[in-house]
Design an enzyme around this catalytic site. Structure first.
Site, PDB file in Angstrom:
ATOM      1  N   GLY A 123       2.373  66.301  16.758  1.00 18.87           N
ATOM      2  CA  GLY A 123       1.409  66.614  17.804  1.00 18.87           C
ATOM      3  C   GLY A 123       1.923  66.148  19.158  1.00 18.87           C
ATOM      4  O   GLY A 123       1.456  65.141  19.687  1.00 18.87           O
ATOM      5  N   TYR A 124       2.880  66.883  19.698  1.00 20.98           N
ATOM      6  CA  TYR A 124       3.496  66.520  20.975  1.00 20.98           C
ATOM      7  C   TYR A 124       3.076  67.484  22.087  1.00 20.98           C
ATOM      8  O   TYR A 124       2.375  67.115  23.017  1.00 20.98           O
ATOM      9  CB  TYR A 124       5.027  66.518  20.858  1.00 20.98           C
ATOM     10  CG  TYR A 124       5.626  65.380  20.075  1.00 20.98           C
ATOM     11  CD1 TYR A 124       4.852  64.330  19.588  1.00 20.98           C
ATOM     12  CD2 TYR A 124       6.996  65.343  19.814  1.00 20.98           C
ATOM     13  CE1 TYR A 124       5.415  63.289  18.876  1.00 20.98           C
ATOM     14  CE2 TYR A 124       7.567  64.299  19.110  1.00 20.98           C
ATOM     15  CZ  TYR A 124       6.787  63.273  18.642  1.00 20.98           C
ATOM     16  OH  TYR A 124       7.353  62.238  17.940  1.00 20.98           O
ATOM     17  N   SER A 125       3.526  68.726  22.008  1.00 22.65           N
ATOM     18  CA  SER A 125       3.340  69.687  23.096  1.00 22.65           C
ATOM     19  C   SER A 125       1.873  70.019  23.328  1.00 22.65           C
ATOM     20  O   SER A 125       1.057  70.025  22.401  1.00 22.65           O
ATOM     21  CB  SER A 125       4.108  70.978  22.800  1.00 22.65           C
ATOM     22  OG  SER A 125       5.501  70.738  22.757  1.00 22.65           O
ATOM     23  N   SER A 157       3.930  73.350  14.809  1.00 17.46           N
ATOM     24  CA  SER A 157       4.405  73.892  13.544  1.00 17.46           C
ATOM     25  C   SER A 157       3.737  73.174  12.373  1.00 17.46           C
ATOM     26  O   SER A 157       3.572  71.948  12.400  1.00 17.46           O
ATOM     27  CB  SER A 157       5.927  73.723  13.431  1.00 17.46           C
ATOM     28  OG  SER A 157       6.599  74.347  14.499  1.00 17.46           O
ATOM     29  N   GLU A 239      17.580  61.587  14.308  1.00 13.12           N
ATOM     30  CA  GLU A 239      17.337  62.786  13.527  1.00 13.12           C
ATOM     31  C   GLU A 239      18.092  64.005  14.027  1.00 13.12           C
ATOM     32  O   GLU A 239      18.039  65.060  13.417  1.00 13.12           O
ATOM     33  CB  GLU A 239      15.833  63.102  13.528  1.00 13.12           C
ATOM     34  CG  GLU A 239      15.044  62.283  12.534  1.00 13.12           C
ATOM     35  CD  GLU A 239      15.476  62.553  11.100  1.00 13.12           C
ATOM     36  OE1 GLU A 239      15.236  63.642  10.576  1.00 13.12           O
ATOM     37  OE2 GLU A 239      16.086  61.656  10.504  1.00 13.12           O
ATOM     38  N   THR A 355      13.547  72.942  24.644  1.00 17.20           N
ATOM     39  CA  THR A 355      14.011  74.234  25.138  1.00 17.20           C
ATOM     40  C   THR A 355      15.432  74.143  25.681  1.00 17.20           C
ATOM     41  O   THR A 355      15.937  73.057  25.985  1.00 17.20           O
ATOM     42  CB  THR A 355      13.098  74.755  26.255  1.00 17.20           C
ATOM     43  OG1 THR A 355      13.200  73.862  27.381  1.00 17.20           O
ATOM     44  CG2 THR A 355      11.655  74.837  25.791  1.00 17.20           C
ATOM     45  N   GLU A 357      16.358  74.952  28.551  1.00 18.23           N
ATOM     46  CA  GLU A 357      16.295  74.401  29.904  1.00 18.23           C
ATOM     47  C   GLU A 357      16.292  72.869  29.864  1.00 18.23           C
ATOM     48  O   GLU A 357      16.955  72.204  30.677  1.00 18.23           O
ATOM     49  CB  GLU A 357      15.053  74.919  30.625  1.00 18.23           C
ATOM     50  CG  GLU A 357      15.095  76.406  30.974  1.00 18.23           C
ATOM     51  CD  GLU A 357      14.875  77.305  29.777  1.00 18.23           C
ATOM     52  OE1 GLU A 357      15.173  78.509  29.877  1.00 18.23           O
ATOM     53  OE2 GLU A 357      14.398  76.816  28.726  1.00 18.23           O
TER      54      GLU A 357
END
Length: 374
Positions: A123-125, A157, A239, A355, A357
């Site tokens: 649960g990051y973005s 995800s 990781e 990403t 970027e």
């Protein structure tokens, strides 16, 4: 890729290949359909039963105590077979717990993570904080022995089938950026959590996860309050060598070559030249993967090597898929064909895990010592 495994490492690789014969054709991450997770969970349980989800865990935590190359071998072959990606639980989550978790948390979470029976999503973005995690707004407010959480995560995800979400939330002042974040383990069946689907181009699914006055015990916070940035950073650092295995891109190229031959395009000079260029890039990605593995094995800082590898590998996935379109066959525009699906699926690779970027930003700042003037 063959760079000379030791006899013990090669024996393990052959054992992995033997197991994969049982899972050929499993609808895993690299296959079509929103129900692929059901087969993937079966794979994780089998790996857990063999002790392969904890290969490099320290022995004091019940792991195998093996060097990182064993994890690399496992997930490189898994990627080539298109069976599954590394699970977040036994990897990122478990290794963060080993560094920051309490004894009670270790006893509660590590055994089922090791066994492959407990699944996590990240649960990051958020809608306004994609790759800029320091801008997270989801709020966790302490009220006695619990935190009350409000906010939303998106593009998450596996939230529709995971057991817990590894949640990054703001516990400090609104403008505290990375200094005011904390990490929580939140069961996804907690009242007040709503999981909604976000369809993806490849026919899969991401999710929006909403938190409406969700109560989470203080005991579920990992590490100290407002120390979440350190928890997240330490987990990512160990990781990177398994998240983007190079045999994934080699398999994509081999699939493209097989399609070229079946389509009767193999004798065209422009096609063979393009395939040769892509083959060189695949070897470049493999070399970058080895450089990254070497740095991690030696305990060296690996952020830049990981950014180079992730950027090169995921951009190459798109280059390989785009090549089929360049060759001019109408099949690449027919929905449901392998080459058309390859293109839709490859687009997601340059987003997940940071990403392109963001990766270029890491390289610019840390390797080239460049600073933004904006």
């Amino acid at each position: 890729m063959d760079f000379g495994y030791s006899p013990q490492e090669e024996a393990f690789r052959r054992e992995v290949l033997g197991l994969l014969e049982r899972f050929r054709g499993v609808d895993g991450y690299f296959h079509r359909g929103v129900d692929a997770w059901k087969s993937v969970k079966e794979v994780y349980r089998e790996l857990g039963a063999r002790g392969w989800l904890s290969l490099s865990w320290p022995t004091e935590f019940g792991g195998g105590g093996l060097p990182p190359v064993y994890e690399f071998i496992l997930w490189d072959e898994m990627a080539y077979a298109r069976v599954a990606r590394p699970p977040m639980g036994p990897g990122l989550v478990a290794k963060a717990l080993m560094s920051h978790g309490s004894p009670e948390q270790l006893d509660r979470y590590l055994p089922p993570l090791r066994a492959g029976t407990l699944n996590f999503c990240l649960g990051y973005s958020e809608p306004d904080a994609g790759s800029d995690l320091a801008a997270v707004r989801t709020r966790a407010t302490r009220a006695g022995d619990v935190y009350r959480i409000d906010g939303a995560k998106c593009w998450t995800s596996n939230a529709h089938w995971a057991d817990n979400i590894w949640l990054l939330a703001r516990t400090g002042a609104p403008d505290s950026r990375s200094r005011g974040l904390s990490v929580f383990v939140v069961p996804l069946d907690t009242p007040g959590i709503t999981v909604s689907p976000i369809p993806t181009l490849d026919g899969g699914r991401l999710n929006e996860v909403r938190f409406d006055d969700v109560e989470v015990p203080v005991a579920n916070r990992i590490g100290e309050e407002n120390a979440g940035w350190q928890v997240v950073g330490s987990a990512l650092a160990v990781e990177r060598h398994v998240q983007f295995p190079p045999k994934r891109v080699r398999r994509d190229l081999e699939d493209l070559i097989e399609w070229v031959e079946s389509a009767g395009l193999a004798d065209r000079p422009a096609v063979t030249q393009r395939l040769s260029e892509l083959a060189v890039k695949v070897m470049e990605v493999e070399a970058l993967a080895l450089a990254l593995l070497g740095e991690i094995s030696n305990g060296e800082p690996s952020a830049v090597a990981a950014a180079y590898h992730k950027l090169a590998g995921t951009v190459l996935c798109q280059d390989i898929a785009r090549a089929a379109m360049e060759f001019g066959s109408p099949e690449v525009l027919v929905r449901g064909t392998d080459v058309e699906f390859m293109w839709r699926q490859a687009i997601l690779e340059t987003i997940g895990g940071g990403t392109s970027e963001v990766m270029r930003g890491v390289i610019a700042r840390q390797a080239l010592q460049l600073e933004s003037k904006i």
